[in-house]
Write a protein that holds these residues in place. Structure first.
Motif, PDB file in Angstrom:
ATOM      1  N   ARG A 150       0.831  -1.204   0.000  1.00  0.00           N
ATOM      2  CA  ARG A 150       0.000   0.000   0.000  1.00  0.00           C
ATOM      3  C   ARG A 150       0.868   1.258   0.000  1.00  0.00           C
ATOM      4  N   HIS A 151       2.024   1.207   0.657  1.00  0.00           N
ATOM      5  CA  HIS A 151       2.935   2.341   0.588  1.00  0.00           C
ATOM      6  C   HIS A 151       3.557   2.455  -0.798  1.00  0.00           C
ATOM      7  N   GLU A 152       3.764   1.332  -1.466  1.00  0.00           N
ATOM      8  CA  GLU A 152       4.217   1.371  -2.858  1.00  0.00           C
ATOM      9  C   GLU A 152       3.161   2.037  -3.747  1.00  0.00           C
ATOM     10  N   VAL A 153       1.891   1.782  -3.442  1.00  0.00           N
ATOM     11  CA  VAL A 153       0.797   2.444  -4.154  1.00  0.00           C
ATOM     12  C   VAL A 153       0.914   3.954  -3.998  1.00  0.00           C
ATOM     13  N   GLU A 154       1.145   4.390  -2.763  1.00  0.00           N
ATOM     14  CA  GLU A 154       1.246   5.833  -2.522  1.00  0.00           C
ATOM     15  C   GLU A 154       2.465   6.427  -3.202  1.00  0.00           C
ATOM     16  N   ALA A 155       3.568   5.691  -3.217  1.00  0.00           N
ATOM     17  CA  ALA A 155       4.768   6.194  -3.892  1.00  0.00           C
ATOM     18  C   ALA A 155       4.513   6.348  -5.391  1.00  0.00           C
ATOM     19  N   ALA A 156       3.766   5.413  -5.976  1.00  0.00           N
ATOM     20  CA  ALA A 156       3.440   5.511  -7.402  1.00  0.00           C
ATOM     21  C   ALA A 156       2.533   6.712  -7.667  1.00  0.00           C
ATOM     22  N   ARG A 157       1.597   6.963  -6.774  1.00  0.00           N
ATOM     23  CA  ARG A 157       0.721   8.132  -6.937  1.00  0.00           C
ATOM     24  C   ARG A 157       1.526   9.422  -6.858  1.00  0.00           C
ATOM     25  N   TYR A 158       2.467   9.450  -5.961  1.00  0.00           N
ATOM     26  CA  TYR A 158       3.334  10.627  -5.823  1.00  0.00           C
ATOM     27  C   TYR A 158       4.139  10.835  -7.105  1.00  0.00           C
ATOM     28  N   ALA A 159       4.679   9.743  -7.662  1.00  0.00           N
ATOM     29  CA  ALA A 159       5.451   9.847  -8.899  1.00  0.00           C
ATOM     30  C   ALA A 159       4.568  10.318 -10.054  1.00  0.00           C
ATOM     31  N   PHE A 160       3.335   9.814 -10.109  1.00  0.00           N
ATOM     32  CA  PHE A 160       2.423  10.261 -11.167  1.00  0.00           C
ATOM     33  C   PHE A 160       2.122  11.743 -11.017  1.00  0.00           C
ATOM     34  N   GLN A 161       1.864  12.169  -9.788  1.00  0.00           N
ATOM     35  CA  GLN A 161       1.534  13.570  -9.560  1.00  0.00           C
ATOM     36  C   GLN A 161       2.649  14.482 -10.066  1.00  0.00           C
ATOM     37  N   ARG A 162       3.891  14.106  -9.801  1.00  0.00           N
ATOM     38  CA  ARG A 162       5.019  14.930 -10.233  1.00  0.00           C
ATOM     39  C   ARG A 162       5.151  14.907 -11.760  1.00  0.00           C
ATOM     40  N   SER A 163       4.976  13.731 -12.360  1.00  0.00           N
ATOM     41  CA  SER A 163       5.073  13.633 -13.819  1.00  0.00           C
ATOM     42  C   SER A 163       3.951  14.405 -14.497  1.00  0.00           C
ATOM     43  N   TRP A 164       2.743  14.288 -13.975  1.00  0.00           N
ATOM     44  CA  TRP A 164       1.607  14.958 -14.600  1.00  0.00           C
ATOM     45  C   TRP A 164       1.703  16.464 -14.456  1.00  0.00           C
ATOM     46  N   GLN A 165       2.193  16.927 -13.329  1.00  0.00           N
ATOM     47  CA  GLN A 165       2.367  18.357 -13.149  1.00  0.00           C
ATOM     48  C   GLN A 165       3.350  18.898 -14.180  1.00  0.00           C
ATOM     49  N   LYS A 166       4.441  18.206 -14.402  1.00  0.00           N
ATOM     50  CA  LYS A 166       5.398  18.647 -15.421  1.00  0.00           C
ATOM     51  C   LYS A 166       4.782  18.571 -16.811  1.00  0.00           C
ATOM     52  N   GLN A 167       3.928  17.564 -17.032  1.00  0.00           N
ATOM     53  CA  GLN A 167       3.284  17.394 -18.334  1.00  0.00           C
ATOM     54  C   GLN A 167       2.351  18.566 -18.629  1.00  0.00           C
ATOM     55  N   THR A 168       1.577  18.991 -17.637  1.00  0.00           N
ATOM     56  CA  THR A 168       0.566  20.016 -17.888  1.00  0.00           C
ATOM     57  C   THR A 168       1.144  21.414 -17.946  1.00  0.00           C
ATOM     58  N   ILE A 169       2.224  21.666 -17.193  1.00  0.00           N
ATOM     59  CA  ILE A 169       2.791  23.020 -17.213  1.00  0.00           C
ATOM     60  C   ILE A 169       3.985  23.124 -18.164  1.00  0.00           C
ATOM     61  N   GLY A 170       4.387  21.961 -18.715  1.00  0.00           N
ATOM     62  CA  GLY A 170       5.482  21.978 -19.683  1.00  0.00           C
ATOM     63  C   GLY A 170       6.815  22.265 -19.070  1.00  0.00           C
ATOM     64  N   ALA A 171       7.012  21.864 -17.802  1.00  0.00           N
ATOM     65  CA  ALA A 171       8.287  22.101 -17.144  1.00  0.00           C
ATOM     66  C   ALA A 171       9.359  21.227 -17.767  1.00  0.00           C
TER      67      ALA A 171
END
Length: 376
Positions: A354-375
């Motif tokens: 379940r902590h691995e699940v949360e780590a994956a969500r955190y990684a997605f959040q960071r990737s998606w934020q860069k995707q949407t703002i074009g960082a």
């Protein structure tokens, strides 16, 4: 700089794609499906030697069968996904008839490896949590020997499955060793049943009906009369917008923290159903796959996908794997009359996943934020 797959708004970014491009894409995928089917049949893919699972042709032929089934799944997913995204351009009765059949086929062929990969993941986690060093292991055998019908996971798509080191159970604690043995029995049984189901599916009249329809698709795509001159980008953009809408309902603020205590909020629930937080993330993963396939149709498969979007997809794959592994650990812990040490080890394993699940969500959040703002 090469045009990226995810840019569907710039109408000047390459030639205009119409229904003719969709027809070409579908014919290409259908041809790959038929080529893989022929390879599978030529290597005796439907031959099984009773309980031993041995099949004709030897290791080399078995490896070809593994690759062939992987290619079958890959083509089936792409055809089905494209029929969904671009369904206004296709003959409705035909499209709605074949699409669920392709989804059935892809899902059936994916199950065996999913169970094997889940077991491997859990045993490696038990080793890690016990402080035991893994030892080098042998790759999983291909179909017909003792291994999977297809060696790539349901989300591996075009990637080749890796085979991590096999855990050394001799270095585990008693509770962890018994937990590993219990998981081995349960998931190996599930994998064996999935293997039989896949072999039966490939020899069934239902599969042959799907193959016949794909054979027709390889030469004739049932487009609507106006489809050949209809621009594809609006439909592909709609798929991208559905993905973006689904992401907006995710708890990205919570996922923005690398540790989320809510991961364990339902950890002791007696309900064996999937974790209630996971379903929206799984849906986003499916929509991201549809978006990828739509980009392939519009831009061509040779155009590279943006690395940030790739990272987001990989994070969602890890999320799915950890979620299903945690469910398997929880299911094993519900086995009647197991020793307290075994139940404790399975509980720790469930929490770890379940902590691995949360780590994956955190990684997605960071990737998606860069995707949407074009960082960068």
């Amino acid at each position: 700089m090469a045009q990226r797959h995810h840019d569907l708004t710039d109408l000047t970014a390459g030639p205009v794609s119409t229904g003719d491009a969709l027809a070409g894409y579908l014919r290409g995928q259908a041809t790959e499906f038929l080529r893989a089917l022929r390879q599978h049949r030529e290597t005796g893919g439907a031959v099984s030697n009773g309980s031993s699972g041995a099949s004709a042709g030897g290791p080399a032929s078995a490896e070809v069968r593994v690759d062939a089934v992987r290619a079958l799944r890959r083509s089936a997913r792409r055809i089905s996904g494209s029929l969904h995204t671009f369904r206004p351009l296709l003959e409705p009765e035909w499209s709605e008839g074949i699409r669920p059949e392709l989804a059935w086929l892809s899902g059936t062929l994916a199950l065996e490896h999913a169970y094997g990969a889940r077991l491997e993941r859990l045993l490696l986690a038990l080793n890690r949590l016990s402080g035991a060093a893994p030892v080098p292991g042998q790759p999983a055998g291909p179909v017909g020997s003792a291994g999977p019908v297809g060696s790539a996971g349901p989300n591996a798509d075009d990637r080749t499955a890796a085979h991590p080191a096999t855990p050394d159970r001799g270095n585990l604690t008693v509770g962890a060793a018994k937990a590993g043995a219990l998981l081995d029995r349960q998931l190996t049984l599930a994998r064996t049943r999935a293997h039989s189901t896949a072999l039966q599916a490939l020899g069934s009249s239902r599969f042959h009906a799907v193959a016949d329809k794909v054979a027709v698709l390889a030469s004739e795509v049932p487009l609507t009369p106006t489809a050949p001159v209809t621009e594809l980008r609006p439909l592909a953009k709609a798929a991208e917008e559905r993905l973006a809408d689904a992401v907006t309902v995710l708890p990205l603020v919570t996922a923005g923290s690398p540790y989320n205590a809510e991961a364990l909020i339902h950890g002791l629930s007696p309900d064996p159903a999937p974790h209630p937080q996971d379903a929206p993330w799984h849906q986003v993963r499916l929509l991201l796959r549809l978006h990828r396939y739509a980009c392939e149709v519009v831009h061509g498969r040779s155009t590279p996908l943006d690395v940030r979007l790739l990272a987001a997809g990989e994070a969602l794959d890890r999320h799915r794997d950890a979620s299903e592994a945690s469910s398997a650990a929880a299911q094993a812990a519900r086995t009647p009359r197991i020793a307290p040490a075994t139940a404790y080890a399975l509980g720790v394993l469930h929490a770890d996943q379940r902590h691995e699940v949360e780590a994956a969500r955190y990684a997605f959040q960071r990737s998606w934020q860069k995707q949407t703002i074009g960082a960068p």
